[in-house]
Design a protein around this motif. Structure first.
Motif, PDB file in Angstrom:
ATOM      1  N   PRO A  36      -2.145  -5.580   9.640  1.00  0.00           N
ATOM      2  CA  PRO A  36      -3.290  -4.743  10.039  1.00  0.00           C
ATOM      3  C   PRO A  36      -4.599  -5.215   9.386  1.00  0.00           C
ATOM      4  N   ASP A  37      -5.711  -4.989  10.082  1.00  0.00           N
ATOM      5  CA  ASP A  37      -7.025  -5.420   9.595  1.00  0.00           C
ATOM      6  C   ASP A  37      -7.370  -4.824   8.238  1.00  0.00           C
ATOM      7  N   ASP A  38      -7.025  -3.537   8.014  1.00  0.00           N
ATOM      8  CA  ASP A  38      -7.356  -2.932   6.727  1.00  0.00           C
ATOM      9  C   ASP A  38      -6.599  -3.607   5.584  1.00  0.00           C
ATOM     10  N   LEU A  39      -5.408  -4.110   5.876  1.00  0.00           N
ATOM     11  CA  LEU A  39      -4.655  -4.836   4.853  1.00  0.00           C
ATOM     12  C   LEU A  39      -5.264  -6.216   4.613  1.00  0.00           C
ATOM     13  N   HIS A  40      -5.755  -6.867   5.671  1.00  0.00           N
ATOM     14  CA  HIS A  40      -6.485  -8.133   5.505  1.00  0.00           C
ATOM     15  C   HIS A  40      -7.623  -7.929   4.507  1.00  0.00           C
ATOM     16  N   ARG A  41      -8.394  -6.863   4.729  1.00  0.00           N
ATOM     17  CA  ARG A  41      -9.533  -6.593   3.841  1.00  0.00           C
ATOM     18  C   ARG A  41      -9.063  -6.356   2.403  1.00  0.00           C
ATOM     19  N   ARG A  42      -8.003  -5.609   2.252  1.00  0.00           N
ATOM     20  CA  ARG A  42      -7.483  -5.324   0.909  1.00  0.00           C
ATOM     21  C   ARG A  42      -7.012  -6.602   0.222  1.00  0.00           C
ATOM     22  N   PHE A  43      -6.315  -7.453   0.967  1.00  0.00           N
ATOM     23  CA  PHE A  43      -5.882  -8.741   0.413  1.00  0.00           C
ATOM     24  C   PHE A  43      -7.075  -9.541  -0.112  1.00  0.00           C
ATOM     25  N   VAL A  44      -8.150  -9.566   0.650  1.00  0.00           N
ATOM     26  CA  VAL A  44      -9.333 -10.347   0.267  1.00  0.00           C
ATOM     27  C   VAL A  44     -10.096  -9.674  -0.875  1.00  0.00           C
ATOM     28  N   VAL A 103       8.474  -4.409  -4.077  1.00  0.00           N
ATOM     29  CA  VAL A 103       8.660  -3.222  -3.238  1.00  0.00           C
ATOM     30  C   VAL A 103       7.549  -2.212  -3.525  1.00  0.00           C
ATOM     31  N   ARG A 104       7.251  -1.992  -4.792  1.00  0.00           N
ATOM     32  CA  ARG A 104       6.167  -1.062  -5.159  1.00  0.00           C
ATOM     33  C   ARG A 104       4.839  -1.541  -4.575  1.00  0.00           C
ATOM     34  N   TYR A 105       4.605  -2.843  -4.625  1.00  0.00           N
ATOM     35  CA  TYR A 105       3.374  -3.432  -4.069  1.00  0.00           C
ATOM     36  C   TYR A 105       3.271  -3.127  -2.574  1.00  0.00           C
ATOM     37  N   THR A 106       4.343  -3.358  -1.821  1.00  0.00           N
ATOM     38  CA  THR A 106       4.287  -3.109  -0.375  1.00  0.00           C
ATOM     39  C   THR A 106       4.122  -1.617  -0.093  1.00  0.00           C
ATOM     40  N   GLN A 107       4.657  -0.762  -0.936  1.00  0.00           N
ATOM     41  CA  GLN A 107       4.467   0.681  -0.770  1.00  0.00           C
ATOM     42  C   GLN A 107       3.003   1.056  -1.009  1.00  0.00           C
ATOM     43  N   GLU A 108       2.447   0.575  -2.097  1.00  0.00           N
ATOM     44  CA  GLU A 108       1.074   0.935  -2.437  1.00  0.00           C
ATOM     45  C   GLU A 108       0.058   0.332  -1.478  1.00  0.00           C
ATOM     46  N   TRP A 109       0.393  -0.798  -0.871  1.00  0.00           N
ATOM     47  CA  TRP A 109      -0.513  -1.444   0.068  1.00  0.00           C
ATOM     48  C   TRP A 109      -0.279  -0.924   1.505  1.00  0.00           C
ATOM     49  N   GLY A 110       0.610   0.062   1.652  1.00  0.00           N
ATOM     50  CA  GLY A 110       0.813   0.723   2.930  1.00  0.00           C
ATOM     51  C   GLY A 110       1.688  -0.007   3.926  1.00  0.00           C
ATOM     52  N   LEU A 111       2.543  -0.902   3.467  1.00  0.00           N
ATOM     53  CA  LEU A 111       3.391  -1.683   4.370  1.00  0.00           C
ATOM     54  C   LEU A 111       4.825  -1.196   4.475  1.00  0.00           C
TER      55      LEU A 111
END
Length: 161
Positions: A143-151, A56-64
């Protein structure tokens, strides 16, 4: 080195604690009496709570996550998950839970989570999360910005390619 609970741990701190490879998000805590079962080790269901708390903290910090007060955003559901218990956890042990994306598609992503104590891997949880619209009627694209963050941060692979 002081272990700080409920605070993200740097890659350097993770390495110092024997965690390898390090993860994009890691947090420490300590086993509580209420988490023990009749055999005096941590109840298996508690591991899932620990993994969930960091997820849950991860999804919060990653903006989801909508739990941060945003009206818009995806509903996040676990499609599948597999836990592997490796070694028991006991009262008062310090532990670290880690989380990071390993791969993603258009509307879903895979997370790898680990649980460490005393430099030893104690459990793993691998899951696939799916993003849905807020009413749950359709898939929600990552979202594209999350794709970039994942990579760039997690080192995840785009499984659409």
């Amino acid at each position: 080195m002081d272990l700080r609970y409920h605070t993200p741990l740097s890659p350097e701190m993770q390495s110092h604690l024997g965690i390898a490879p390090t993860a994009p998000l890691a947090m420490a805590d300590q086993v509580r009496f209420s988490e023990l079962d009749v055999l005096n080790h941590v109840n298996n269901a508690v591991y899932m709570q620990w993994f969930e708390r960091l997820r849950v903290r991860y999804t919060q910090e990653w903006g989801l996550s909508r739990s941060t007060g945003a009206d818009k955003g995806p509903r996040i559901v676990i499609r599948s998950g597999q836990i592997h218990y490796r070694q028991e956890m006991l009262m008062d042990e310090d532990y670290v839970v880690t989380c990071g994306c390993t791969g993603f598609r258009t509307t879903s992503f895979s997370l790898a989570q680990t649980l460490w104590a005393g430099g030893t891997l104690r459990a793993t949880f691998d899951c696939v999360l799916v993003l849905l619209t807020s009413d749950g009627s359709a898939r929600y694209p990552i979202p594209d910005d999350l794709h970039r963050r994942f990579v760039e941060i997690d080192g995840a692979r785009d499984e659409n390619m």
